[in-house]
Scaffold this active site. Structure first.
Site, short mmCIF file in Angstrom:
data_model
loop_
_atom_site.label_atom_id
_atom_site.label_comp_id
_atom_site.label_asym_id
_atom_site.label_seq_id
_atom_site.Cartn_x
_atom_site.Cartn_y
_atom_site.Cartn_z
N ASP A 104 -5.76 -10.69 90.37
CA ASP A 104 -4.98 -9.57 90.90
C ASP A 104 -5.39 -8.32 90.11
O ASP A 104 -5.19 -8.25 88.90
CB ASP A 104 -3.49 -9.87 90.72
CG ASP A 104 -2.62 -9.04 91.65
OD1 ASP A 104 -3.07 -7.95 92.05
OD2 ASP A 104 -1.50 -9.49 91.96
N ASP A 124 -7.34 -6.40 96.83
CA ASP A 124 -7.28 -6.48 95.37
C ASP A 124 -6.83 -7.84 94.85
O ASP A 124 -6.46 -7.96 93.69
CB ASP A 124 -6.36 -5.38 94.82
CG ASP A 124 -4.90 -5.74 94.99
OD1 ASP A 124 -4.55 -6.28 96.05
OD2 ASP A 124 -4.12 -5.50 94.06
N GLU A 125 -6.83 -8.85 95.70
CA GLU A 125 -6.26 -10.13 95.31
C GLU A 125 -7.03 -11.27 95.96
O GLU A 125 -7.38 -11.19 97.13
CB GLU A 125 -4.83 -10.18 95.82
CG GLU A 125 -3.80 -10.57 94.81
CD GLU A 125 -2.46 -10.70 95.48
OE1 GLU A 125 -2.07 -11.84 95.76
OE2 GLU A 125 -1.83 -9.68 95.76
#
Length: 525
Positions: free
Chosen positions: A11, A105-106
């Site tokens: 993350d 983003d993960e």
DNA sequence: TCTGGGGTCCTAGGACCC
DNA sequence: TCTGGGGTCCTAGGACCC
């Protein structure tokens, strides 16, 4: 549930805001809020400096401005975020073929499937190396969680934030989860938490004690059973690479509610076209058309129609959307409109023949009306014409013929303020121009690391901020190959190269052009 | 000056079919 | 002329996630 913590969850930390800080030297270590800039915008990401003031994701931007008036409020630049995300995902794919992105983003990574880690020590080493690689490659930090199951890996990365790594050793999960609030578990939002609270269930341990049948009674079959398993730390969901999209949709919230039915129809047509553009770009076609209408009072409804076969024809989607709109009462005002397509199929389909015939007939019948709608759309939707000044949204890249690359700090009353700086420069100087200055034009995002790209004209004379920031060199090994030595590494945090001026009062009062007549405040969305 | 945009999954009722 | 039952498709809405 694995015996070794080989499921990794990555993350990125405050991703959009961190990317903006890396791109804009004057904003480093300052509160930055990325999100909707308009009167009805919400926060996408707040930098950690802004979170200190209570600014959170999903909060109305207006509320954030009250809490933290001195933050920089920036419109998102998805081109940049996607570019950085691609770099990160590339690094993940070096670890395993099983990479499951959840957003820009993960992602989850199955380290066991990649053969890079079989036990806790190896997994930890891989995670730490990944974090270093991400920082070197992108200049940004990410947090890593490692566990024997997806849910636990995600909880671990949350605990690791910011810029950390946490391993949950298999066997310790129930003890760890027990005292945590039910909200920790994936799938427990405000509504579920409230239902559970009314039954006296607050923690994960209490959820497990309630038992499966009670949870099913409270929450329904799927949710209840799933939650019970999670509360016991049981989660067998595999890491799944590349899932095909199941629907594609676009929607717009208007700065001011729409009341004119003609305008509503025109906007819906525009949205249908945008939706089809994205559908086609994805090489897909869809069979069910959905419209979404949010009223002045925030009540929201959807109407859908399933066609005889999949389509990617803008005319067909427009007309389906128009038919659906006829079923909806919009008197009172429309806050949001959306158009979506689901039941997606791959583009080429043989049985399109029958459908084509049907569509052709409808097409011809509708041609006349469509032209009328087109015309109405042109009239009603304020497209930025040649004589119409473009909108300089805070945060966007610009290039000035004389001053080079910079970004919009704010605009209003016929002027636009630009800060001229680049990711590799020191904090730059601010200049103000008329909004229609011909020397000023939109620019492209610049790379966050590695210095100016090949062929970049270079910083023009007169740039402020002289010394590059970043005294803390990280050793030449951390510098990308080919980069000339001696340039500051953007990955290393600046120490105290803040300019004398106060750079953090940016963009306040932007977009506050008073009385610009028709369409003020809601043009070109 | 309250509440974005892009998704996923689940539920429930009615139609329809065997 | 007293209601079966299951499967599938369609529609609408809601919760949740980032």
């Amino acid at each position: 549930m694995r015996r070794a913590p080989t499921i990794l969850h990555l993350d990125m930390d405050a991703f959009y805001a961190s990317a903006e800080q890396a791109a804009k030297p004057s904003l480093r270590e300052k509160p930055v809020v990325v999100g909707g800039i308009g009167p009805r915008g919400v926060v996408s990401t707040a930098s950690y400096e802004a979170r200190v003031f209570g600014v959170r994701s999903a909060m109305p931007t207006a509320q954030a401005r009250r809490l933290c008036p001195n933050a920089a409020y920036l419109t998102p630049r998805f081109t940049l975020y996607r570019r950085v995300s691609d770099q990160v995902m590339e690094l993940l794919h070096e670890l395993s073929p099983l990479v499951e992105p959840l957003s820009l983003d993960e992602a989850f990574v199955d380290l066991e499937a990649g053969g890079v880690a079989a036990d806790a020590a190896a997994a930890r080493a891989v995670g730490e190396r990944l974090r270093r690689d991400i920082r070197r490659r992108t200049g940004l930090t990410g947090s890593v969680g490692l566990a024997g199951a997806k849910m636990l890996a995600k909880i671990a990365s949350e605990q690791a934030k910011p810029d950390g790594l946490v391993v949950i050793e298999p066997g310790t999960e129930r003890e760890l989860l027990g005292p945590m609030t039910v909200r920790t578990l994936p799938g427990v939002g405000p509504a579920t938490a409230e239902t559970l609270r009314r039954s006296g269930i607050h923690t994960v341990a209490e959820t497990a004690e309630a038992g499966e049948s009670e949870l099913v009674r409270l929450l329904g079959r799927a949710h209840g059973a799933g939650l019970y398993a999670m509360a016991l730390g049981r989660d067998e969901r595999p890491v799944v690479a590349e899932r095909d999209a199941k629907s594609i949709s676009v929607e717009d919230t208007f700065d001011v509610d729409l009341t004119d039915r003609t305008r509503v129809r025109a906007e819906l047509t525009r949205l249908a076209d945008r939706c089809v553009q994205r559908l086609r770009a994805a090489g897909r076609s869809g069979r069910t058309v959905v419209i979404k209408v949010r009223n002045y009072d925030f009540s929201t409804l959807t109407r859908s129609e399933t066609l005889r076969g999949p389509t990617d024809d803008p005319g067909v989607v427009r007309e389906a959307a128009a038919r659906l709109l006829d079923l909806v009462d919009t008197t009172g005002g429309v806050r949001l409109l959306g158009v979506g397509v689901s039941g997606l199929a791959d583009f080429t389909q043989e049985d399109l023949f029958a459908q084509l015939a049907t569509e052709k007939a409808a097409e011809e019948e509708a041609e006349r009306e469509r032209r009328a709608v087109d015309e109405a759309a042109r009239q009603a939707v304020a497209e930025p014409g040649p004589e119409r000044p473009r909108r300089w949204l805070p945060g966007l890249d610009v290039v000035h013929d004389e001053h080079g690359a910079g970004w919009v700090q704010g605009s209003g009353v016929g002027r636009v303020t630009v800060r001229f700086e680049q990711p590799w420069s020191g904090p730059g100087r601010v200049r103000t121009f008329p909004v229609d200055d011909p020397a000023l034009r939109p620019g492209e995002p610049l790379p966050l690391v590695g210095g100016p790209p090949d062929g970049w004209p270079g910083a023009p004379a007169g740039r402020a901020g002289g010394e590059p920031h970043g005294g803390r060199a990280e050793g030449s090994g951390s510098r990308p190959p080919g980069e000339p030595g001696g340039r500051a590494d953007p990955a290393s945090a600046p120490q105290s190269s803040t300019p004398a001026t106060r750079p953090n009062s940016v963009s306040a009062g932007a977009e506050s052009e008073p009385g610009t007549g028709s369409g003020a405040g809601m043009s070109s969305r």
